[in-house]
Design a protein around this motif. Structure first.
Motif, PDB file in Angstrom:
ATOM      1  N   SER A  65      -5.841   6.762   2.311  1.00 20.58           N
ATOM      2  CA  SER A  65      -6.098   6.052   1.111  1.00 20.58           C
ATOM      3  C   SER A  65      -6.393   7.052  -0.141  1.00 20.58           C
ATOM      4  O   SER A  65      -6.973   8.144  -0.015  1.00 20.58           O
ATOM      5  CB  SER A  65      -7.161   5.090   1.024  1.00 20.58           C
ATOM      6  OG  SER A  65      -7.206   4.108   2.194  1.00 20.58           O
ATOM      7  N   GLU A  66      -6.039   6.562  -1.429  1.00 26.13           N
ATOM      8  CA  GLU A  66      -6.294   7.457  -2.433  1.00 26.13           C
ATOM      9  C   GLU A  66      -6.748   6.439  -3.464  1.00 26.13           C
ATOM     10  O   GLU A  66      -6.265   5.498  -3.867  1.00 26.13           O
ATOM     11  CB  GLU A  66      -5.180   8.019  -3.289  1.00 26.13           C
ATOM     12  CG  GLU A  66      -4.634   9.046  -2.400  1.00 26.13           C
ATOM     13  CD  GLU A  66      -3.368   9.949  -3.172  1.00 26.13           C
ATOM     14  OE1 GLU A  66      -3.169   9.470  -4.362  1.00 26.13           O
ATOM     15  OE2 GLU A  66      -2.526  10.798  -2.576  1.00 26.13           O
ATOM     16  N   GLN A  67      -8.251   6.962  -3.950  1.00 18.03           N
ATOM     17  CA  GLN A  67      -8.815   5.920  -4.917  1.00 18.03           C
ATOM     18  C   GLN A  67      -7.748   5.373  -6.019  1.00 18.03           C
ATOM     19  O   GLN A  67      -7.364   6.505  -6.891  1.00 18.03           O
ATOM     20  CB  GLN A  67     -10.056   6.695  -5.346  1.00 18.03           C
ATOM     21  CG  GLN A  67     -10.938   5.980  -6.221  1.00 18.03           C
ATOM     22  CD  GLN A  67     -11.823   4.960  -5.520  1.00 18.03           C
ATOM     23  OE1 GLN A  67     -12.295   5.129  -4.414  1.00 18.03           O
ATOM     24  NE2 GLN A  67     -12.339   4.005  -6.247  1.00 18.03           N
ATOM     25  N   GLY A  68      -8.037   4.213  -6.186  1.00 16.97           N
ATOM     26  CA  GLY A  68      -7.217   3.652  -7.469  1.00 16.97           C
ATOM     27  C   GLY A  68      -5.675   3.517  -7.196  1.00 16.97           C
ATOM     28  O   GLY A  68      -5.124   3.095  -8.145  1.00 16.97           O
ATOM     29  N   ARG A  69      -5.176   4.120  -5.866  1.00 19.89           N
ATOM     30  CA  ARG A  69      -3.752   4.183  -5.795  1.00 19.89           C
ATOM     31  C   ARG A  69      -3.264   3.248  -4.694  1.00 19.89           C
ATOM     32  O   ARG A  69      -2.270   2.553  -4.986  1.00 19.89           O
ATOM     33  CB  ARG A  69      -3.142   5.435  -5.605  1.00 19.89           C
ATOM     34  CG  ARG A  69      -3.329   6.396  -6.806  1.00 19.89           C
ATOM     35  CD  ARG A  69      -2.310   7.469  -7.048  1.00 19.89           C
ATOM     36  NE  ARG A  69      -1.024   6.846  -7.032  1.00 19.89           N
ATOM     37  CZ  ARG A  69      -0.149   7.585  -6.126  1.00 19.89           C
ATOM     38  NH1 ARG A  69      -0.626   8.751  -5.525  1.00 19.89           N
ATOM     39  NH2 ARG A  69       1.113   7.216  -6.157  1.00 19.89           N
ATOM     40  N   GLY A  70      -4.174   3.312  -3.818  1.00 17.87           N
ATOM     41  CA  GLY A  70      -3.851   2.272  -2.428  1.00 17.87           C
ATOM     42  C   GLY A  70      -3.856   3.221  -1.383  1.00 17.87           C
ATOM     43  O   GLY A  70      -4.515   4.294  -1.262  1.00 17.87           O
TER      44      GLY A  70
END
Length: 159
Positions: A65-70
């Motif tokens: 996961s990447e914060q704010g991206r998905g």
């Protein structure tokens, strides 16, 4: 289809199904895993159940996961698929088209946050982001304690 009465926990079944989609190529390396909201709707489970499934897949290294991206398939080193237009911008574009078509008229309220959440089946935060984006572009303005209104036609951005 989840076996809700069997011995395998729901989040494990969801993780298994996502793993199968990855193995079949339906979810390719670097592609986005469906959002929590989409998975909740698809499997008719709580958000917590979906989060546990994603956590399990992360622990296995199947997704990250990447914060704010998905959440994306594969290790972080996997090249990502081209980015789609963010959901809040897609919603904003639809509302802009309705403004241009005269469905929402200048100096009149746009639908409330609650109405937009229901209409687009999205989280309140996504709808707030949509309205902030519309405001930033100049399509709407907000009056505290009253609501968000369509801007005067002369204040609309150049199309």
């Amino acid at each position: 289809m989840l076996d809700r009465e069997g011995p395998v926990l729901l989040y494990v079944q969801i993780a298994d199904q996502i793993r199968e989609r990855i193995a079949s190529g339906d979810l390719a390396p670097g592609s986005a895993v469906p959002s929590e909201v989409e998975l909740v709707k698809t499997y008719e489970v709580t958000r917590q159940t979906v989060r546990r499934a994603i956590k399990l897949l992360k622990e296995e290294g199947a997704v990250y996961s990447e914060q704010g991206r998905g959440t994306f398939v594969g290790p972080k080193s996997a090249p990502q698929a081209p980015r789609q237009v963010p959901v809040y911008q897609q919603i904003a574009n639809e509302i802009i088209e309705q403004i241009k078509a005269g469905e929402y008229v200048p100096n009149r309220l746009i639908p409330s946050e609650k109405t937009l959440v229901q209409r687009f089946d999205r989280a309140p935060g996504t709808i707030r982001q949509t309205v902030a984006y519309l405001r930033e572009l100049g399509w709407v303005f907000t009056v505290p304690q009253k609501g968000t209104y369509v801007s005067k036609r002369e204040d609309w951005p150049e199309s």
